[in-house]
Design an enzyme around this catalytic site. Structure first.
Site, mmCIF file in Angstrom:
data_model
loop_
_atom_site.group_PDB
_atom_site.id
_atom_site.type_symbol
_atom_site.label_atom_id
_atom_site.label_comp_id
_atom_site.label_asym_id
_atom_site.label_seq_id
_atom_site.Cartn_x
_atom_site.Cartn_y
_atom_site.Cartn_z
ATOM 1 N N ASP A 122 0.830 -1.211 0.000
ATOM 2 C CA ASP A 122 0.000 0.000 0.000
ATOM 3 C C ASP A 122 0.867 1.265 0.000
ATOM 4 O O ASP A 122 2.095 1.197 0.024
ATOM 5 C CB ASP A 122 -0.961 -0.038 1.195
ATOM 6 N N ASP A 150 -10.075 3.683 -3.610
ATOM 7 C CA ASP A 150 -10.796 2.476 -3.214
ATOM 8 C C ASP A 150 -12.160 2.328 -3.888
ATOM 9 O O ASP A 150 -12.901 3.301 -4.100
ATOM 10 C CB ASP A 150 -10.987 2.470 -1.690
HETATM 11 C C1 GLA Z 1 -6.034 1.627 1.452
HETATM 12 C C2 GLA Z 1 -6.152 0.627 0.295
HETATM 13 C C3 GLA Z 1 -7.308 -0.354 0.587
HETATM 14 C C4 GLA Z 1 -7.075 -1.079 1.922
HETATM 15 C C5 GLA Z 1 -6.835 -0.050 3.041
HETATM 16 C C6 GLA Z 1 -6.352 -0.721 4.338
HETATM 17 O O1 GLA Z 1 -7.174 2.450 1.537
HETATM 18 O O2 GLA Z 1 -6.384 1.307 -0.929
HETATM 19 O O3 GLA Z 1 -7.443 -1.301 -0.487
HETATM 20 O O4 GLA Z 1 -5.918 -1.919 1.787
HETATM 21 O O5 GLA Z 1 -5.854 0.945 2.691
HETATM 22 O O6 GLA Z 1 -6.123 0.212 5.367
#
Ligand code: GLA
Length: 408
Positions: free
Chosen positions: A178, A222
Site C-alpha cells: 500500500d 478504493d
Molecule cells: C487503502 C487501500 C485499501 C485497503 C486499506 C487498508 O485504503 O487502498 O485497499 O488496503 O488501505 O487500510
C-alpha cells in the site's frame, strides 16, 4: 483507524516499491520499450519482477471489503475452506489474502519483525499459511511502502529486508503493497517469488512503469459497491489497455459482489469487466452469504477461462460495433481473443433495456461470413446461424458475453 489517506510522495512510493521487489524475488531480465520516462518511471528498475509467479491476473479473495480491520484467523481459514466447499477452488480461485490490520502496533524490539496480533492470529500468520497451503491454496499478505499502513500499523519503509524475509519465512505467496505514510528513505536484497501488487491508487502514471516493479497495480482509489464506481474504473482502465498482458495487470480493485445493493445485472458487468480487462479478481465479501446467482456469476467457467487464458494475455478492447454506433463513456462494445476464439462483450451503460447491434465484419480480425454465437453466461449457442449484423436486447447495466465462431 482505517481510511486516513495522507498526501503521498509519489516519487518515494515508486522508489520504495521498486526496491522492495528485488528483495522479494530475484528478477529475470525483461525489456522495457516505453519511449517517454520521467519521475518515478525514470528511476524504476529496468528488470521486471519474478517471472516465477504472476503471469495471469490473480484470482482469489481479500479480507478488506468484507471485514476491514475486524479480521481473524477463523474468517480467513473459513474463506479458504469456502473456496473448496463452494467449488471456487475448482473454478480456479487460489489466493486467500489478508489485508491491513493483521499486526500489532509496534515492531518486535528484539527481532525487528512485524508481529501478528496474537488475539486475531493465535497461530501466527504461518499457522494460517499452513492451513491454507494444506488446502492447495495460496496466501497473501499486506504491507505498506511507508512508515505505517493506512490503518496505522507498522509499514515496511526501512524494514524491507526483514519484512520480505519474514513474509517468505511464513510461506507468503502474494504481497499487496500500500501507499500510505510514505516519506523518502530506503535500502535493500532476495528470496521466494511473491506476486507483487502495488496498491498505488493509479498515481504517477503507474501503468507506464508498474510492470517493471510488480505484477499488478491499482488504477484508482478504493472501490465501493456502486454502479458509478464500476463505470468509472472501466472508463479509466480502457485508456490504458496497452499496459495489460502476461505478468502485467491493471488492478481495478477488489470485488464488491455480495456487498451493497448492486443489481444482478450490475454484478454481472462487474465480474465480466474485471474478466475481459484482465484485472486481478479478489472476492471481497463474506462468502457464506453469497446467493446462488452470485456464485453462478463468480464461478462462470467460460468467463474465468478468458481471464486465466494461458495463450492470450491481453484484454478485450473497444471496437466500433456498426458504422453509426453511438459513442459512450465507457465504450459498450469490446472484442478480444482467447484460446477458444473471438469474444464480444457488450455493456449496456444505459438505465433501461436496449437493443445492441454489432457487425461481424467490424470485429477486428473477422470479416464477412456465417457465424455461430455462443452465450458465455448460459454456456449455450444462440440458436441459428448469423451473418451481417447481430442484435440482442441487453438489460440496463448488464453485460452480454459471447464467443463468436466463423462457420466453415
Ligand atoms: C487503502 C487501500 C485499501 C485497503 C486499506 C487498508 O485504503 O487502498 O485497499 O488496503 O488501505 O487500510
Amino acid at each position: 483507524m482505517p481510511g486516513s489517506r495522507p498526501s503521498v510522495s509519489t516519487r518515494a512510493v515508486g522508489l520504495a516499491a521498486m526496491i522492495f521487489m528485488p528483495i522479494l524475488a530475484p528478477a529475470l531480465a525483461t525489456s522495457f520499450t516505453g519511449a517517454i520516462v520521467r519521475g518515478i518511471a525514470a528511476s524504476a528498475p529496468t528488470a521486471g519482477p519474478s517471472k516465477a509467479t504472476g503471469r495471469l491476473p490473480a484470482l482469489g479473495w481479500n479480507t478488506w471489503n468484507a471485514y476491514h480491520c475486524n479480521i481473524s484467523e477463523s474468517q480467513i481459514v473459513a474463506a479458504a475452506n469456502q473456496f473448496v466447499s463452494l467449488g471456487l477452488k475448482d473454478a480456479g480461485y487460489e489466493y486467500v489474502n489478508i489485508d491491513d490490520c493483521w499486526a500489532v502496533e509496534t515492531r518486535n524490539a528484539t527481532t525487528g519483525q512485524i508481529d501478528p496480533d496474537p488475539t486475531k492470529f493465535p497461530n501466527g500468520i504461518s499457522g494460517v499459511a499452513d492451513q491454507i497451503h494444506a488446502l492447495g491454496l495460496k496466501i497473501g499478505i499486506y504491507s505498506d511502502a511507508g512508515t505505517n499502513t493506512c490503518a496505522e500499523y507498522p509499514g515496511s519503509l526501512g524494514h524491507e529486508e526483514v519484512d520480505a524475509a519474514t513474509f517468505a519465512g511464513w510461506g507468503i505467496d502474494y504481497l499487496k503493497y500500500d501507499n500510505c505514510n510514505v516519506p523518502s528513505n530506503w535500502t535493500d536484497a532476495p528470496a521466494r517469488p511473491i506476486q507483487f501488487d502495488l496498491c498505488i491508487w493509479g498515481q504517477a502514471e503507474v501503468w507506464t512503469w508498474g510492470a517493471r516493479v510488480g505484477h499488478s497495480w491499482r488504477m484508482a482509489f478504493d472501490s465501493s459497491p456502486t454502479w458509478s464506481y464500476i463505470i468509472s474504473i472501466i472508463t479509466t482502465n480502457v485508456n490504458h489497455l496497452n499496459s495489460i498482458g502476461f505478468y502485467s495487470h491493471n488492478d481495478m480493485d477488489m470485488m464488491e459482489i455480495g456487498n451493497g445493493n448492486l443489481t444482478t445485472e450490475e454484478q454481472r458487468t462487474h465480474f465480466a469487466a474485471w474478466v475481459f480487462l484482465k484485472s486481478p479478481i479478489l472476492l471481497g465479501t463474506d462468502m457464506s452469504n453469497l446467493s446462488t446467482d452470485q456464485l453462478a456469476i463468480i464461478k462462470n467457467a467460460e468467463l474465468l477461462a478468458f481471464h486465466q487464458d494461458g495463450i492470450f494475455g491481453g484484454p478485450a478492447a473497444p471496437f466500433n460495433a456498426t458504422a453509426n454506433a453511438p459513442v459512450t463513456s465507457p465504450p459498450e462494445y469490446y472484442s478480444g481473443l482467447s484460446s477458444n476464439g473471438m469474444h464480444v462483450f457488450i455493456i449496456n451503460t444505459g438505465n433501461s433495456t436496449a437493443t445492441k447491434t454489432f457487425s461481424f465484419a467490424n470485429i477486428p480480425g473477422l470479416s464477412g461470413g456465417n457465424y455461430t454465437v455462443h452465450d458465455m453466461w448460459t454456456g449455450q449457442d444462440v440458436p441459428g446461424t448469423f451473418s451481417g449484423q447481430y442484435s440482442v436486447s441487453v438489460a440496463a447495466h448488464d453485460t452480454a458475453a459471447y464467443l463468436i465462431t466463423q462457420k466453415p
